[in-house]
Design a protein around this motif. Structure first.
Motif, PDB file in Angstrom:
ATOM      1  N   PHE A  43       0.791  11.379  19.179  1.00 14.73           N
ATOM      2  CA  PHE A  43       0.030  12.571  19.569  1.00 14.73           C
ATOM      3  C   PHE A  43       0.954  13.783  19.487  1.00 14.73           C
ATOM      4  O   PHE A  43       2.123  13.691  19.860  1.00 14.73           O
ATOM      5  N   THR A  44       0.431  14.886  18.992  1.00 15.88           N
ATOM      6  CA  THR A  44       1.240  16.106  18.913  1.00 15.88           C
ATOM      7  C   THR A  44       0.534  17.258  19.634  1.00 15.88           C
ATOM      8  O   THR A  44      -0.641  17.161  19.995  1.00 15.88           O
ATOM      9  N   LEU A  45       1.274  18.336  19.811  1.00 15.77           N
ATOM     10  CA  LEU A  45       0.794  19.421  20.679  1.00 15.77           C
ATOM     11  C   LEU A  45      -0.347  20.230  20.080  1.00 15.77           C
ATOM     12  O   LEU A  45      -1.000  20.990  20.780  1.00 15.77           O
ATOM     13  N   ASP A  46      -0.597  20.069  18.796  1.00 15.78           N
ATOM     14  CA  ASP A  46      -1.746  20.745  18.189  1.00 15.78           C
ATOM     15  C   ASP A  46      -3.022  19.934  18.374  1.00 15.78           C
ATOM     16  O   ASP A  46      -4.064  20.269  17.809  1.00 15.78           O
ATOM     17  N   GLY A  47      -2.944  18.835  19.123  1.00 19.37           N
ATOM     18  CA  GLY A  47      -4.135  18.035  19.411  1.00 19.37           C
ATOM     19  C   GLY A  47      -4.338  16.864  18.462  1.00 19.37           C
ATOM     20  O   GLY A  47      -5.326  16.149  18.557  1.00 19.37           O
ATOM     21  N   THR A  48      -3.393  16.667  17.547  1.00 20.87           N
ATOM     22  CA  THR A  48      -3.552  15.626  16.516  1.00 20.87           C
ATOM     23  C   THR A  48      -3.213  14.236  17.049  1.00 20.87           C
ATOM     24  O   THR A  48      -2.278  14.074  17.826  1.00 20.87           O
ATOM     25  N   TYR A  49      -3.998  13.250  16.598  1.00 20.62           N
ATOM     26  CA  TYR A  49      -3.625  11.848  16.736  1.00 20.62           C
ATOM     27  C   TYR A  49      -3.315  11.325  15.346  1.00 20.62           C
ATOM     28  O   TYR A  49      -4.095  11.536  14.403  1.00 20.62           O
ATOM     29  N   LYS A  50      -2.202  10.622  15.228  1.00 21.98           N
ATOM     30  CA  LYS A  50      -1.795  10.072  13.937  1.00 21.98           C
ATOM     31  C   LYS A  50      -1.317   8.649  14.156  1.00 21.98           C
ATOM     32  O   LYS A  50      -0.571   8.399  15.106  1.00 21.98           O
ATOM     33  N   LEU A  51      -1.756   7.745  13.317  1.00 25.07           N
ATOM     34  CA  LEU A  51      -1.171   6.403  13.328  1.00 25.07           C
ATOM     35  C   LEU A  51      -0.248   6.308  12.133  1.00 25.07           C
ATOM     36  O   LEU A  51      -0.692   6.425  10.987  1.00 25.07           O
ATOM     37  N   GLU A  52       1.026   6.117  12.418  1.00 24.06           N
ATOM     38  CA  GLU A  52       1.968   5.873  11.323  1.00 24.06           C
ATOM     39  C   GLU A  52       2.389   4.413  11.375  1.00 24.06           C
ATOM     40  O   GLU A  52       2.760   3.915  12.430  1.00 24.06           O
ATOM     41  N   MET A  53       2.291   3.742  10.246  1.00 20.67           N
ATOM     42  CA  MET A  53       2.794   2.379  10.120  1.00 20.67           C
ATOM     43  C   MET A  53       4.114   2.459   9.370  1.00 20.67           C
ATOM     44  O   MET A  53       4.263   3.252   8.447  1.00 20.67           O
ATOM     45  N   LYS A  54       5.059   1.619   9.790  1.00 22.99           N
ATOM     46  CA  LYS A  54       6.292   1.485   9.000  1.00 22.99           C
ATOM     47  C   LYS A  54       6.423   0.033   8.599  1.00 22.99           C
ATOM     48  O   LYS A  54       6.360  -0.860   9.440  1.00 22.99           O
ATOM     49  N   LEU A  55       6.613  -0.193   7.311  1.00 27.45           N
ATOM     50  CA  LEU A  55       6.698  -1.545   6.765  1.00 27.45           C
ATOM     51  C   LEU A  55       8.141  -1.846   6.421  1.00 27.45           C
ATOM     52  O   LEU A  55       8.767  -1.118   5.653  1.00 27.45           O
ATOM     53  N   THR A  56       8.646  -2.920   6.978  1.00 27.33           N
ATOM     54  CA  THR A  56      10.012  -3.320   6.636  1.00 27.33           C
ATOM     55  C   THR A  56      10.096  -4.841   6.724  1.00 27.33           C
ATOM     56  O   THR A  56       9.071  -5.517   6.704  1.00 27.33           O
ATOM     57  N   GLY A  57      11.306  -5.366   6.763  1.00 26.82           N
ATOM     58  CA  GLY A  57      11.465  -6.820   6.796  1.00 26.82           C
ATOM     59  C   GLY A  57      11.736  -7.375   5.423  1.00 26.82           C
ATOM     60  O   GLY A  57      12.415  -6.747   4.608  1.00 26.82           O
ATOM     61  N   MET A  58      11.164  -8.556   5.160  1.00 28.80           N
ATOM     62  CA  MET A  58      11.522  -9.297   3.969  1.00 28.80           C
ATOM     63  C   MET A  58      10.335  -9.432   3.038  1.00 28.80           C
ATOM     64  O   MET A  58       9.223  -9.739   3.475  1.00 28.80           O
ATOM     65  N   LEU A  59      10.575  -9.260   1.749  1.00 29.33           N
ATOM     66  CA  LEU A  59       9.543  -9.543   0.764  1.00 29.33           C
ATOM     67  C   LEU A  59       9.224 -11.033   0.766  1.00 29.33           C
ATOM     68  O   LEU A  59      10.116 -11.862   0.947  1.00 29.33           O
ATOM     69  N   ASN A  60       7.971 -11.359   0.549  1.00 29.92           N
ATOM     70  CA  ASN A  60       7.619 -12.739   0.228  1.00 29.92           C
ATOM     71  C   ASN A  60       8.136 -13.024  -1.183  1.00 29.92           C
ATOM     72  O   ASN A  60       7.888 -12.252  -2.113  1.00 29.92           O
ATOM     73  N   THR A  61       8.868 -14.106  -1.331  1.00 30.72           N
ATOM     74  CA  THR A  61       9.519 -14.387  -2.621  1.00 30.72           C
ATOM     75  C   THR A  61       9.113 -15.766  -3.148  1.00 30.72           C
ATOM     76  O   THR A  61       8.651 -16.626  -2.393  1.00 30.72           O
ATOM     77  N   TYR A  62       9.320 -15.966  -4.416  1.00 30.71           N
ATOM     78  CA  TYR A  62       9.058 -17.261  -5.039  1.00 30.71           C
ATOM     79  C   TYR A  62      10.077 -17.489  -6.151  1.00 30.71           C
ATOM     80  O   TYR A  62      10.570 -16.541  -6.767  1.00 30.71           O
ATOM     81  N   CYS A  63      10.355 -18.756  -6.357  1.00 28.54           N
ATOM     82  CA  CYS A  63      11.352 -19.103  -7.369  1.00 28.54           C
ATOM     83  C   CYS A  63      10.761 -18.994  -8.779  1.00 28.54           C
ATOM     84  O   CYS A  63       9.554 -19.087  -8.976  1.00 28.54           O
ATOM     85  N   MET A  64      11.631 -18.809  -9.747  1.00 29.07           N
ATOM     86  CA  MET A  64      11.179 -18.686 -11.130  1.00 29.07           C
ATOM     87  C   MET A  64      11.776 -19.800 -11.981  1.00 29.07           C
ATOM     88  O   MET A  64      12.971 -20.083 -11.920  1.00 29.07           O
ATOM     89  N   HIS A  65      10.924 -20.397 -12.779  1.00 28.76           N
ATOM     90  CA  HIS A  65      11.375 -21.377 -13.771  1.00 28.76           C
ATOM     91  C   HIS A  65      12.016 -20.612 -14.933  1.00 28.76           C
ATOM     92  O   HIS A  65      11.601 -19.483 -15.230  1.00 28.76           O
ATOM     93  N   PRO A  66      13.018 -21.179 -15.580  1.00 29.77           N
ATOM     94  CA  PRO A  66      13.697 -20.443 -16.670  1.00 29.77           C
ATOM     95  C   PRO A  66      12.752 -19.942 -17.751  1.00 29.77           C
ATOM     96  O   PRO A  66      13.056 -18.954 -18.441  1.00 29.77           O
ATOM     97  N   THR A  67      11.604 -20.577 -17.894  1.00 32.58           N
ATOM     98  CA  THR A  67      10.674 -20.140 -18.954  1.00 32.58           C
ATOM     99  C   THR A  67       9.768 -19.008 -18.480  1.00 32.58           C
ATOM    100  O   THR A  67       8.962 -18.509 -19.265  1.00 32.58           O
ATOM    101  N   GLU A  68       9.884 -18.628 -17.229  1.00 34.63           N
ATOM    102  CA  GLU A  68       8.945 -17.637 -16.693  1.00 34.63           C
ATOM    103  C   GLU A  68       9.556 -16.231 -16.642  1.00 34.63           C
ATOM    104  O   GLU A  68      10.763 -16.071 -16.489  1.00 34.63           O
ATOM    105  N   THR A  69       8.665 -15.245 -16.698  1.00 35.89           N
ATOM    106  CA  THR A  69       9.059 -13.877 -16.367  1.00 35.89           C
ATOM    107  C   THR A  69       8.290 -13.476 -15.103  1.00 35.89           C
ATOM    108  O   THR A  69       7.214 -14.013 -14.835  1.00 35.89           O
ATOM    109  N   ALA A  70       8.858 -12.542 -14.371  1.00 38.90           N
ATOM    110  CA  ALA A  70       8.177 -12.082 -13.155  1.00 38.90           C
ATOM    111  C   ALA A  70       6.982 -11.207 -13.513  1.00 38.90           C
ATOM    112  O   ALA A  70       5.927 -11.277 -12.873  1.00 38.90           O
ATOM    113  N   ALA A  71       7.139 -10.376 -14.521  1.00 34.28           N
ATOM    114  CA  ALA A  71       6.052  -9.487 -14.937  1.00 34.28           C
ATOM    115  C   ALA A  71       4.876 -10.308 -15.468  1.00 34.28           C
ATOM    116  O   ALA A  71       5.095 -11.390 -15.997  1.00 34.28           O
ATOM    117  N   PRO A  72       3.636  -9.853 -15.376  1.00 35.93           N
ATOM    118  CA  PRO A  72       3.259  -8.553 -14.802  1.00 35.93           C
ATOM    119  C   PRO A  72       2.868  -8.620 -13.324  1.00 35.93           C
ATOM    120  O   PRO A  72       2.562  -7.598 -12.753  1.00 35.93           O
TER     121      PRO A  72
END
Lengths: 702, 702
Positions: free
Chosen positions: A424-453
């Motif tokens: 909440f701020t003094l001009d009367g505003t309500y704001k929800l701010e989310m902050k995203l952090t932590g760890m990416l969900n990851t997966y292993c790659m076979h030598p024949t694979e590319t991550a893209a797309p």
């Protein structure tokens, strides 16, 4: 304390049993006197509910999925606020699972009358997976012969180094509602604090939560082959990277409030600046902000703003179509419970300055009170300029500084962390701010694979998949009264052609207003081209100056369209994420847009025990000049970058509700200016008669 | 100081003449030793340029419109940086107006060789209106019989209470380039510090700046009648509203850096965290940030990011089609000069904490050095979480706090104020945040008029018109080298149908990449549906992990489409505002997308002395893997609210450039964590073995 509370092995929770709490004084945990009707159940009330439920279902035995406050119906609470009725009866709400049969039921317990008021059996719907439920996976999987074999086959023999992040199942057609499912994503650690997300394994596990049984080990073969685990370490903890720290580069910043904080807390009621509100907390939504009011300095009266604010759902759909990744679409609120996953906060780690903490009180599966100490952080921050103006003629300057009040919590959803900052701020505003952090969900790659797309290779042989985060902020508005409407505002050029008498120079533009009349109209799309916004107005209260109804504007241009295709699993399950805005008429206990029971949900319409926002919208009831609720979706689409590994820099995203002709003037004019300066056109380069010269009222510190 | 510097009546400026500066030590004003090639001209160099120009044009006499640094051509500066050539010659650039004839000319003076290197006459183009130029309006209008009559006719006889905000003309077909025009918007004040924007009058004035002559008094009749001035007072200065202040409600917040700031300043070179850069300043762009580099901890080398960053234009088109409001479309950078309008900042008013200020050095019309003391503020702020992760199994927590470095200035553009906050954070991000505050432009209302649809009545009989603010941030990127490309990224669902083998569950999505090849392709639209972003990449430098070129991503969803219709005056004059992004090949001294000469511009294409971004784009040259420049437009559409009166709460809007596979890992891992916590599943509700338990390296203050 009379006796030390007992504990289970749920990290971050402290468990209280009868007798433990005789001398506990923390208000949220054990209120003094009559609790506010919206206060969380206390550590004393939780086991009382459990006891009454146990007696009711005896001789059957139960596992408590949740025990939480049953908030009074809106009309009853309003009557209480108006002084028409005494404090409503305290009630608890429990979801229980009958042991052996696995029957799910909802129970409402009247604590004042010490009796069960409602007992409803639930069919074809699965409740939240608690941390205790999720704890099952790693425990049973490490001992399972199929899991051991799947590990052995890729050279891993020490099962104490194998870790499974337990997730809701997402979708798995092999089982139905006869089993309470969860899936395990498998990782390896080379040492106790090694980063497991650097070593994702190529199989996943499905378990039955209640029977504690591994149902399937699903190995993902690539060209018929297993994928070797990536064993290179990518760590971020000081034991590993401490020699990279540069301790001299950043000098400390100290933030202090020598005269104390500016907010007042009485029980769970909070007042700050012009605002008043109640802070609640539950296992599912985490922070609930109720009864938000603002004192209007011009009208000298208290005006209602929001009846209730909370984050009621979110979904994180991943964009890789290959099995088993199609099962990754976490609904962190509905499937796990934002409250349950809440961090116990620490001064200096999570918050700086003068902090007031509140605790979160929930339940264990046994019906004991489980407390997260310091679940909620309340603090202030300087917010830069509130306003400034200089008269260029004579250098007369006035400026005031803005201030934030932030009510926050941080959750850990397995790999990810989410910070919730209700601001909440003094001009009367309500704001929800989310902050995203932590760890990416990851997966292993076979030598024949590319991550893209469908992903990015964030380290050798490690793929982090594309995903979205879409949050649902539920705002039950009460803009200067109960009955509100939503008016869609589109910035458009005037129709009149350039050179016409109505638009000779072609510069005419205006805000086109469309009142959303029914719930299907209330399911609105964002329009960038018209910079669309939505005013929540009270059509019964005019701003007599502006000749417009008083309102608050929803500003939300951070609403990524859902990228899962129409007809897809996610599209069905996360119908709420199809639209940045839904508006429905208010109904008691209609809260969760992906359903009350999100685990294993299919998005089936007209489910008798699990209706969703789609059902509510399709009722297509009137939403004009009535008691309405807004579901505001926002978030971001995340294509991982190498910078997000091995731990993600926090990424913010926010949505805002701003006063819009609600006040007749700037509502911040009561804030003493930080300085009033009258520059006297100094004849000396280094002399300036500024700051406080003309300012008996200024504070050098504000 | 040897002698007190002389002054003119330009508020906020201190004027230095020869002899004044013998003992001045401030680096920016009078550098010690050899100046950096990008340093502003010093207070000693400005009059040297003036002297050489004067001698050159003698016997004609001149008015200096500007005297500023002529930055070395890019190739020359690069050769200097590479140590291939010595310091380039110091050069000044002046725009002059020959008195009597009003001929405009550009002059380049080589200060090292003390000679004029280039003298170019400019036709059909008008330079910036300086504060001295704008000062003409009020001075001559108050004495003009037509102005006096226009006031008398609505009951105003005391001309000392009549104030005129001088604006660039915008458009007025009655005169051409034979006159240097400005318009005056007329207000009344009831007392010295009364808010004039509460008393707008119903006429405007056109003046010839050079001849100091009122050309026209344009009364806006409504139904053939004059509009009575609104006389009700609406004030915000303490003398008027001081009794409304609540001094007890907000307790002070103290922000200190007991060990000093974390940045280092040598001359105008700034280093902080991993960043290094040079801070310049000029009359037109204000802050110029050059040579931004980042030390890469993984590759242990300095990597270039941006060659030059500045805000090169902005436009504020108003949306009321009625005369004379069609003339309100302020280009505050090009028409007035961001540098010239810069506030002299004050600790506690504008900035909190430990601040380093830099001065701005410019020129008066007489060619004297004019200094704005404390024009630039450099400071740090805490920025919340940099990253956090908790292992939910055992409660192991790590978190680090982020930090901002902010290089800021605040300008007063008559009624409005703009704060420019160039912000760097520890994750490698550059963000420009603008804060808009000050006073709404207002106009009086005739009793027969309504403010809608082109404005809002913000107080009785006072109309504040709809308007947009569109800023142009020019980024000359140097992403790990000179040759860069821009790749457009669109988040799209996979083509494959739900249920197809490629997309069985329908969740597949990806980022579609399109390299912008020529300048016409570089004129790109935003697309909300695909959450469009643009990667500035170096196609010659691969991120070997991600298998993608190293890059920085432009994140800009705050780019309101220009609402003035195609073919309108504003559409033509502000072509830059038609697109959120333009990419052109780099050319020396091609800086200003609305032209070098914005006053009285028409947007004429292929103007020989005043080319614009439209001309540059239409050259349609290659922009792929070459030295490119990005013009990034962002801002907001403002439908005034009563809350914006009598003084506007600051409204922020920002745009961001974020590392995108630029670093191989999180670039903030050198930052010591604020805390490393190992929760030991405490058996006591109020005991927690957290914060620094396992943390020899933690600081309780960071």
């Amino acid at each position: 304390m009379a006796s030390a509370p007992d504990t289970t092995s749920i990290p971050g929770y402290t468990i209280f049993r009868e007798g433990d709490y005789d001398s506990v004084a923390a208000t949220a945990m054990l209120p003094q006197g009559t609790p506010h009707p919206l206060d969380q159940l206390s550590i004393k009330e939780i086991p009382q509910v459990a006891k009454i439920v146990r007696e009711y279902v005896s001789p059957k035995t139960v596992k408590f999925n949740c025990i939480t406050l049953r908030e009074p119906p809106k009309a009853e609470y309003a009557a209480f606020k108006a002084g028409k009725i005494p404090t409503p009866d305290r009630k608890g709400f429990a979801i229980i699972i009958i042991r052996e049969t696995e029957q799910v039921a909802e129970v409402v317990v009247n604590l004042s009358k010490k009796k069960v008021e409602l007992y409803k059996e639930i069919q074809n719907a699965m409740p939240t997976l608690t941390l205790e439920d999720l704890d099952v996976m790693e425990r049973i999987a490490r001992k399972d012969s199929r899991v051991i074999r799947a590990c052995n086959d890729i050279g891993i023999t020490d099962m104490s180094k194998v870790f499974l992040d337990a997730w809701a199942i997402g979708i798995d057609e092999r089982w139905g509602f006869d089993r309470r499912l969860q899936q395990g994503l498998v990782y390896y650690r080379n040492s106790e604090f090694d980063n497991q997300y650097a070593h994702p394994l190529d199989f996943s596990v499905v378990a039955d939560t209640e029977k504690e049984e591994i149902l399937s080990v699903d190995v993902r073969l690539v060209n018929g082959e297993r994928t070797a685990p990536p064993l290179q370490e990518h760590n971020y903890l000081p034991d590993f990277v401490g020699d990279k720290y540069n301790h001299d580069r950043l000098k400390p910043i100290d933030i202090t409030q020598p005269e104390g904080v500016s907010f007042k807390v009485r029980g769970n009621e909070l007042s700050w600046a012009n605002f008043k509100m109640h802070i609640g907390f539950n296992y599912r939504e985490g922070i609930v902000i109720s009864d938000v009011r603002s004192h209007d300095m011009y009208e000298d009266r208290e005006r209602t703003l929001f009846n209730r604010i909370s984050v009621v759902e979110m979904v994180v759909p991943y964009g890789c179509p290959e099995k088993p990744h199609h099962k990754k679409h976490a609904f962190d609120v509905g499937e796990y419970g934002t409250g349950l996953m809440t961090n116990s906060l620490k001064l200096g780690c999570d918050c700086k300055g003068a902090i007031h903490y509140m605790d979160g009180v929930m339940s264990t599966g046994n019906g004991e009170a489980a407390v997260i100490k310091n679940a909620i952080c309340i603090h202030e921050e300087d917010n830069g300029l509130l306003y400034k103006h200089t008269d260029y003629r004579d250098g007369t300057v006035i400026s005031a500084r803005d201030r934030k009040l932030i009510v926050s919590q941080i959750i850990t959803a397995a790999n990810y962390e989410y910070g919730f900052y209700h601001t909440f701020t003094l001009d009367g505003t309500y704001k929800l701010e989310m902050k995203l952090t932590g760890m990416l969900n990851t997966y292993c790659m076979h030598p024949t694979e590319t991550a893209a797309p469908y992903g990015t290779q964030v380290a050798p042989d490690i793929n982090a998949h594309n995903h979205q985060h879409i949050f649902s902020l539920r705002v039950d508005p009460e803009i200067d009264g109960v009955n509100n409407s939503v008016v869609q505002s589109d910035a458009v050029s005037a129709d009149a052609a350039v050179g016409s008498p109505e638009n000779p120079y072609g510069n005419a533009f205006l805000s086109k207003k469309t009142t959303l009349r029914t719930a299907l109209e209330g399911a609105a799309d964002y329009c960038y081209e018209t910079q669309r916004a939505w005013d929540i107005v009270n059509p019964n209260r005019m701003n007599e100056i502006a000749k417009k109804p008083v309102g608050y504007k929803i500003l939300n241009n951070n609403c990524p369209p859902l990228l899962a295709k129409p007809g897809s699993t996610v599209y069905n399950r996360a119908a709420f994420a199809r639209k940045p805005l839904w508006v429905t008429p208010y109904k008691d206990y209609e809260l969760f847009p992906a359903g009350d029971y999100v685990c294993q949900s299919t998005g089936e319409e007209n489910h008798p025990f699990n209706s969703t926002i789609l059902d509510w919208a399709k009722r297509n009831e009137n939403i004009e000049n009535t008691d309405i609720v807004c579901y505001i979706q926002f978030g971001l689409t995340h294509f991982p970058r190498t910078e997000d590994f091995p731990i993600m820099p926090a990424e913010p995203v926010s949505v805002m509700l701003r006063a819009s002709n609600f006040h007749v003037k700037n509502p911040g004019l009561w804030v003493p200016p930080s300085a009033i300066c009258v520059d006297t056109m100094s004849t000396n380069a280094f002399q300036s008669s500024c700051c406080a010269a003309n300012a008996p009222t200024s504070s050098s510190r504000l």
